[in-house]
Scaffold this active site. Structure first.
Site, short mmCIF file in Angstrom:
data_model
loop_
_atom_site.label_atom_id
_atom_site.label_comp_id
_atom_site.label_asym_id
_atom_site.label_seq_id
_atom_site.Cartn_x
_atom_site.Cartn_y
_atom_site.Cartn_z
N PHE A 112 -7.67 29.58 6.85
CA PHE A 112 -8.20 29.05 5.61
C PHE A 112 -9.71 29.01 5.68
O PHE A 112 -10.28 28.60 6.68
CB PHE A 112 -7.65 27.62 5.40
CG PHE A 112 -8.16 26.95 4.17
CD1 PHE A 112 -7.50 27.13 2.96
CD2 PHE A 112 -9.28 26.13 4.22
CE1 PHE A 112 -7.95 26.49 1.82
CE2 PHE A 112 -9.75 25.50 3.08
CZ PHE A 112 -9.07 25.68 1.87
N ASP B 181 0.85 -1.18 0.00
CA ASP B 181 0.00 0.00 0.00
C ASP B 181 0.89 1.23 0.00
O ASP B 181 1.86 1.28 0.75
CB ASP B 181 -0.88 0.00 1.25
CG ASP B 181 -2.09 -0.90 1.05
OD1 ASP B 181 -2.57 -0.97 -0.09
OD2 ASP B 181 -2.52 -1.53 2.03
#
Lengths: 543, 685
Positions: free
Chosen positions: B373, B299
């Protein structure tokens, strides 16, 4: 030229010839067994036997076919030998029941141990139609089994390993027969006799009477060597001037008996589509063959004894013949092995004890070598940290079991047989000498029989019921137990898929693998037989 | 995840001493019978014991003592290997105390039952402070769980109903909250039960290669048995009847006692090495298969890369300096607490950015304000006290801001942004605006999924070992390709779905390859079951753990590479000791054969190349060497042969040299040395 230099050049000469012929011969054998085409003669044979040449067999059917064919051959030859008195061209020869059984088993198992004297036990008809026929067929059976095993290694996901009847027919008709005809012509040209004359009595220079016998010698001689059989027309075998008249025929016979077995590794490489695999086997066989040849020749040249050797051939060529015949399961002799130096006798014994794989008999040499390859792959494969594999075939429980069985049988027969014979008063009577040399005689007889070699130390008077039957048992089991084991092995590997080769796969085509293979072969044989050799040849050599 | 390593094993000498009673108990023939090689030694020892009693001699008694020692040493090796596991099992067993379960009945009420009475499908309630009575999945609630009993990891983990983190293990403790668990394992077959059985070696079954090797060893034993039995008639013929003690001594020296004695210890120790690394293999077969693996599915996230994007480079536009860009990017990221933001600050610091702008605290004290943000602006940054605005954000967002405030994006910006994207990385654009001026674009920060340091070397090693690596990722092909190239994997599977994974495994297997993979989710379960080696993460679901044939308690996918190495090491150790064992026989023959027959054939003295003192001392020395070499190799059997990744042919040459050649030479030296001592023994004839 010094004798030593002559010896080196002679060995080199044999090696060069084999190197030159093994490629074309190996390719030809490969073509024969991979061809789709059946000749008209072959079709006739298949119709006669009632087999479908395009239907392949499972390993079990293949093995049953081998056993049935060989069993029928033994019965037929046994009857032939017993009944030869009623047949023409038999010159009044006859055999005891136990001798006939021993001889029948001997020729069908490609051993060609002769407990009778060649020309005294069999007439022209039996020699030509009984023994010579088996010289072809027994070699073809060995070849067929080897090809079936290699075919199985080359296959994947298949439950078939080929058709025995096709393999044995092609081996006989396309390989052994043409080569034998060529060789027979060459031998006749070299002076080997080929006639049907009645025995002639002559008066020798010394004034004595001698009966000279003729016969279809050249035709039997060629297949005797080519098929690694070794059963001589005459009792003196290839030392007899009618079988092997001069140096050239001696060289030809040495090459003939090594030819097919030396070429089969090349065939193997072609069939598994990796010629380096074949070269590795040929290399291992070659090292063992040349090593034994060099040692035996050195021992004889250094020993300097001419006893039991033919002046026609000289010391070096007698030694080379002795090494080639014991390393190929042929058993023909051009010198008396009884009279070899103790060390040479030991090398001849060891050649057989290795399991007849340097380069071994026709076919048997290749499959015996593959048995050792599997063993080596198993031990070496574990050492690189993978489940061992040969050509992508996993060597697991089944494979190791079958290989162990094939490996176990000959030492069992040799050691148990020799042990019993050495304490049995009946067989002790057959020995010509006592002490270590006597032990070697007996050990040699059982080693020769169990490994299907057929050569003899000659001192032993083996034509007695006990030894005839004991040795027949050794020949029979020594031949067919390994055959069934390797065919079962073949059945298993043919069914397997193939794992791809990666950098993590142990290569079986490198020099280091071939080297390890040689060491394993020497160690296995050495560990099994060292005590017996110590009491025989080694004790004799060191005393 | 940080783990507490399992307690190290006590020293070998201590373990050996503690295992002695057990080794003695294993002298029972019923135990020895399991190994044909050792059984032959046992029968031989019994024979020589009887002879020593009837006709005692120094030689017979010495041989007898050392034959029993041979078996004892073999048993000791096995007992030590098992003893290591036992200590671990005891710790586990303590956690499996009789728990009382609160089972929910059909009507919804609770009833108290013993943990051992739970059946699959039962639902139990567990609250803070209670031990979970059995393996299961949480069907209701969320809780923090202390799993240190199994994993050795002391930090609690969160387990919640639904999703891939719902599995709980019996024996672990709930620290907070209340959960309802649906039982998935029968009592006696829970994870902890299996673990105990595994580390104790109780459920240890012989692996395929071990069985095959056992057959070979049995075959060799039969050959040597025949050789020795057949020797007696040959000796009688030669005029020298051998004593039974001598024959037994020869036999024991020849049969492969070294590997026969250590075979089971090697297997147990191999499993133990996995347990030491917090990996539980459900079968020895899986460990062997690990050594055979051809293809590793790795992975991407967590194995090859750290799994979060990090700043890895900056590209200033043509009229800005690199340091200027770095400083601005750092300032703009001070307020950004995301891993990406922190990585920018770290990267700038590592690149040597210093000065007043690099000091977050000083800036704040001076009156700078953070601009967080938001979804609307898609930028974050900082306004300095003097009014300077510094922003970073996605290319389009920053460009919009620059344009809106009257600036023009530099002509080379788009090329830089595309360049970074093209490498599979994420571009962030940085801009600043001095008071009263139009904003100025400074350049691009490259955020990249960073390949773990050393990963490229490890993957190269795998390639040298002949193992193909395939990276599995959910990323788009472009990103996947870039990471794959950087890490050096052989292949990658982008935008991978569980079905893709499964198809890949089947494709590899159809080509005869063995596949190993890791997985944790329920949707990984079919692939884990299909793979030849499926390592389930302990954090994963019960379905995944059930499907795999190994469980990694640390849930560290990188460990797959170690598991392969351990599998190989196990096989190498067996092969190396087999080779050593067989090679030893050469020297033993040279010791024993001349000793046996020198009386009848004095010439055989020439074979006594070690110049051993007397026939009796020679034979006894060989027997003693044979016994001591087992003891000497116990540490190697337990530790395993040192394994370094290299190609198979290089490894073969190396091991042949060490264990083959070494195996031939070592006993010549060893037997000679022992003989020097043994020849001092009075009364030895």
């Amino acid at each position: 030229m010094t004798p030593a230099l002559a010896g080196v050049l002679s060995v080199l000469c044999v090696v060069v010839i084999l190197v030159v012929i093994h490629v074309p011969l190996g390719s030809w054998i490969h073509r024969v067994f991979t061809s789709e085409h059946h000749t008209r003669a072959e079709r006739a044979v298949y119709r006669l036997v009632g087999v479908d040449p395009d239907g392949e067999q499972r390993w079990t059917t293949y093995a049953v076919s081998v056993l049935a064919f060989s069993g029928a051959s033994i019965l037929l030859l046994f009857g032939f030998l017993l009944g030869q008195g009623f047949l023409p061209w038999s010159q009044g020869r006859s055999m005891n029941v136990d001798t006939a059984l021993n001889t029948a088993v001997s020729f069908v198992t490609n051993t060609n141990w002769q407990s009778y004297a060649g020309e005294a036990g069999t007439g022209y008809l039996v020699q030509a139609a009984g023994l010579t026929v088996q010289n072809f067929l027994s070699a073809a059976v060995g070849l067929a089994v080897a090809i079936a095993v290699v075919r199985a290694l080359a296959r994947q996901d298949s439950d078939r390993i080929g058709n025995f009847w096709v393999d044995v027919t092609r081996g006989t008709l396309r390989i052994l027969l043409p080569l034998a005809v060529l060789a027979a012509v060459a031998l006749v040209a070299g002076g080997v006799v080929q006639n049907l004359i009645e025995p002639t009595t002559i008066t020798t220079i010394g004034g004595g009477q001698q009966v000279l016998q003729g016969g279809l010698v050249a035709s039997q001689e060629s297949i005797k060597e080519l098929g690694t059989n070794g059963g001589g027309f005459f009792n003196a075998n290839s030392a007899h001037p009618f079988e092997n008249p001069n140096g050239w025929t001696n060289l030809l016979e040495v090459v003939l008996l090594l030819a097919i077995s030396s070429a089969l590794p090349y065939t193997y490489g072609l069939m598994v589509k990796d010629r380096r695999q074949g070269f590795a086997l040929a290399g291992a066989m070659g090292v063992l063959m040349v090593g034994a040849m060099a040692l035996l020749t050195w021992s004889e040249v250094a020993g300097g004894s001419l006893e039991g050797k033919e002046q026609r051939f000289g010391t070096a060529w007698s030694a080379i013949f002795a090494s080639a015949t014991t390393g190929t399961s042929t058993g023909a002799v051009s010198a008396m092995h009884e009279s070899l130096q103790p060390l040479s006798g030991g090398v001849a014994l060891l050649n057989m004890m290795l399991g007849e794989l340097s380069p071994g008999g026709v076919g048997t040499g290749l499959y015996s070598m593959l048995v050792m390859v599997v063993l080596t792959v198993f031990i070496a494969g574990l050492m690189v940290g993978r489940t061992p594999e040969l050509l992508g075939k996993t060597i697991g429980r089944r494979e190791v079991t079958l290989v162990s069985l094939a490996l176990l049988i000959t030492p069992t027969l040799v050691l148990v047989g020799t042990g019993i014979a050495l304490v049995n008063p009946v067989s002790l009577d057959a020995m010509s000498t006592a002490g270590p040399h006597g032990l070697s005689e007996m050990l040699y007889a059982f080693t020769s029989a169990a490994n299907n070699n057929g050569s003899a130390f000659a001192g032993l008077s083996a034509d007695q019921p006990f030894l005839n039957l004991a040795l027949a048992t050794c020949m029979l089991l020594g031949r067919f137990v390994p055959i069934v084991a390797v065919l079962a092995f073949a059945g298993g590997v043919a069914r397997q898929g193939r794992r791809p080769a990666t950098a993590g796969t142990m290569p079986t085509s490198t020099a280091s693998f071939a080297g390890f293979l040689v060491v394993i072969i020497l160690i296995v044989a050495g560990l099994t037989y060292f005590p017996s050799l110590a009491l025989g040849s080694i004790a004799e050599a060191l005393s | 995840m940080s783990t507490h390593p399992r307690p190290a094993h006590p020293s070998l000498a201590v373990t050996a001493w503690r295992s002695l009673p057990q080794a003695l108990a294993k002298l029972d023939p019923r135990h020895v019978f399991r190994s044909p090689v050792m059984f032959v030694v046992w029968v031989g020892s019994a024979l020589t014991t009887a002879i020593s009693v009837v006709t005692p001699s120094v030689f017979a008694i010495s041989v007898t003592v050392w034959l029993w020692a041979t078996i004892l040493f073999a048993n000791l090796a096995e007992a030590i290997a098992e003893g290591r596991g036992k200590a671990q099992a005891d710790t586990l067993r303590r956690t499996r105390t009789q728990t009382v379960a609160r089972r929910l009945t059909a009507s919804g009420s609770e009833e108290e039952v013993a943990g051992t009475e739970l059946r699959v499908g039962d639902r139990v309630v567990v609250e803070a402070g209670q031990v979970i009575p059995g393996d299961g999945d949480i069907v209701e609630g969320v809780a923090t769980v202390d799993e240190s009993a199994i994993t050795g990891e002391s930090a609690p983990v969160i387990r919640e109903a639904g999703g891939d983190r719902c599995a709980v293990t019996g024996g672990t403790t709930v620290l907070s909250d209340r959960i309802v668990v649906q039982v998935t394992a029968k009592p006696g077959e829970t994870f902890i039960d299996r673990m105990i059985a595994l580390v104790e070696g109780a459920s240890r079954q012989k692996t395929p290669n071990e069985i095959a090797l056992g057959i070979l060893l049995a075959a060799l034993t039969i050959i040597f048995l025949l050789a020795v039995i057949a020797l007696q008639p040959q000796a009688i013929y030669s005029g020298d009847r051998l004593s039974l003690v001598v024959l037994v001594a020869l036999l024991v020296c020849l049969i492969p006692t070294t590997i026969g004695a250590l075979l089971s210890a090697i297997g147990i120790a191999g499993m133990d090495r996995l347990v030491q690394r917090n990996v539980l293999a459900m079968s020895g077969r899986a460990v062997e298969a690990a050594g055979d693996v051809n293809t590793l599915l790795l992975d991407k996230t967590g194995t090859i890369t750290f799994g979060n994007r990090r700043a890895s480079d900056v590209y200033p536009v043509h009229d800005a300096g690199r340091d200027e860009l770095l400083a601005a990017a750092q300032v703009a990221s001070f307020a950004d607490e995301t891993p990406e933001g922190r990585s920018i600050v770290e990267y700038a610091a590592a690149e040597g950015i210093s000065g007043p702008l690099a000091d977050r605290t000083a800036l704040v004290r001076a009156g700078a304000t953070f601009v967080p943000f938001t979804a609307q602006t898609r930028m974050s940054g900082l306004d300095l006290a003097d009014g300077t605005q510094i922003r970073k954000g996605a290319g389009s967002a920053v460009a919009a801001w620059v344009a809106a405030e009257g600036g023009t994006p530099p002509h080379d910006l788009q090329a830089l942004v595309d360049g970074v994207s093209g490498q599979g990385a994420t571009p962030l654009v940085v801009a600043s605006r001095a008071p009263g001026q139009a904003p100025r674009t400074l350049g691009v920060v490259q955020l990249k999924d960073v390949v773990k340091p050393g990963m490229a070397e490890r993957l190269a090693q795998l390639r040298a070992m002949g193992i193909r690596t395939v990276m599995i990722t959910g990323d788009n092909p472009l990103t996947a390709k870039a990471i794959a190239a950087e890490a050096g994997v052989d292949d990658y599977l982008a935008e991978a779905t569980p079905e893709d994974k499964m198809a890949l495994i089947k494709a590899e297997q159809s080509g005869g390859r063995l596949v190993a993979m890791t997985g944790d989710g329920t949707n990984d379960a079919p692939a884990l079951a299909q793979a030849d080696v499926g390592v389930a993460m302990n954090t994963g679901t019960s379905a995944a753990k059930e499907a795999g044939n190994m469980v990694d308690l640390d849930s560290d996918p990188t460990k797959l590479i170690d598991i392969v190495a351990i599998g190989k090491q196990l096989l190498i150790t067996r092969g190396a000791l087999t080779t050593f064992s067989i090679a030893n026989d050469v020297a033993k023959y040279f010791a024993i054969i001349p000793a046996m027959f020198v009386a009848v054939y004095p010439g055989l003295q020439a074979l006594n190349i070690m110049r051993l003192a007397s026939p009796a001392s020679a034979m006894l020395s060989a027997v003693i060497f044979n016994a001591l070499v087992i003891l000497a190799l116990v540490p190697l059997a337990l530790r395993g042969v040192r394994y370094r990744p290299m190609s198979a042919s290089a490894m073969l040459n190396r091991n042949l040299l060490i264990y083959g050649l070494g195996g031939i030479v070592a006993p010549f030296v060893g037997i000679k040395l022992i003989d020097l001592l043994v020849s001092l023994l009075p009364g030895l004839v």
